[in-house]
Design a protein around this motif. Sequence first.
Motif, PDB file in Angstrom:
ATOM      1  N   GLU A  22     -19.711  40.017 -43.218  1.00 37.09           N
ATOM      2  CA  GLU A  22     -20.475  40.657 -42.577  1.00 37.09           C
ATOM      3  C   GLU A  22     -20.078  42.101 -42.145  1.00 37.09           C
ATOM      4  OE1 GLU A  22     -23.783  39.505 -39.026  1.00 37.09           O
ATOM      5  OE2 GLU A  22     -21.619  38.766 -38.865  1.00 37.09           O
ATOM      6  N   SER A  27     -23.541  41.883 -49.167  1.00 39.14           N
ATOM      7  CA  SER A  27     -24.733  41.415 -49.303  1.00 39.14           C
ATOM      8  C   SER A  27     -24.957  40.676 -50.771  1.00 39.14           C
ATOM      9  CB  SER A  27     -26.052  41.848 -49.010  1.00 39.14           C
ATOM     10  OG  SER A  27     -26.086  43.062 -49.816  1.00 39.14           O
ATOM     11  N   LEU A 182     -25.963  35.541 -45.037  1.00 39.19           N
ATOM     12  CA  LEU A 182     -25.261  36.901 -45.540  1.00 39.19           C
ATOM     13  C   LEU A 182     -25.418  37.432 -47.079  1.00 39.19           C
ATOM     14  CD1 LEU A 182     -22.072  36.341 -43.417  1.00 39.19           C
ATOM     15  CD2 LEU A 182     -23.700  37.825 -42.838  1.00 39.19           C
ATOM     16  N   LEU A 183     -25.433  36.314 -47.807  1.00 40.33           N
ATOM     17  CA  LEU A 183     -25.325  36.686 -49.350  1.00 40.33           C
ATOM     18  C   LEU A 183     -26.537  36.317 -50.061  1.00 40.33           C
ATOM     19  CD1 LEU A 183     -22.027  35.576 -50.147  1.00 40.33           C
ATOM     20  CD2 LEU A 183     -22.644  37.720 -49.793  1.00 40.33           C
ATOM     21  N   THR A 184     -26.812  37.288 -51.218  1.00 40.82           N
ATOM     22  CA  THR A 184     -27.916  36.922 -51.964  1.00 40.82           C
ATOM     23  C   THR A 184     -27.576  36.687 -53.436  1.00 40.82           C
ATOM     24  OG1 THR A 184     -29.380  38.151 -50.632  1.00 40.82           O
ATOM     25  CG2 THR A 184     -29.992  37.861 -52.578  1.00 40.82           C
TER      26      THR A 184
END
Length: 191
Positions: A22, A27, A182-184
């Motif tokens: 973060e 991301s 937070l992550l894609t």
Amino acid sequence: MKKILKGCDYDRIEEIANDLIEDLGLSLFPVNCFEVAFLLGIEIKKYSELPEIDRDFVVSKSKDGYSIKIGNKYIIYYNDELDRNRIKFTIWHEIAHIQLGHLETDCTELYALLEEEANHFAAFIMAPLALVHNLGLSNPVEIADVCEISFDCACNVYEHYIRAFRFPNIKNTILAGRIVRLLTYRPKEVA
């Protein structure tokens, strides 16, 4: 006597990893360890680029990788003769030592515990169980391919996933974890 991580230790390590993701504004998954090191101002050096005497020293510390703090600067050394995925795990493992404050202690009694903490941090960022689940990865081969990790690491992640997801409260905690927000996932480009 070997120290063992407790549930609260895992939670603390995962929150530090989440904070790192973060704070750096990352991301996309998989997260690039070299980019993270650069953003953190950590210098990375290959074993093969070192003078022989320095290479002998770092290899005596670890055949995979080694991190050191000199003044206010961190340096990660890694064995560039290893497999690409093993190198990434090693870099993440060394970033973990830095982020978890391990280089600030000189307690050899805690060595096994510190290594276990760094391994968990690295595995958590490289193959988060919540993303493994949400992506429908059902075996170590799929986990290794999608997460871009070694097959051995993928086997460990899969075993951990199977154990953890047998318990509804643990499964729900994992799936509600911050890393999912937070992550894609970014599929790798096909050449």
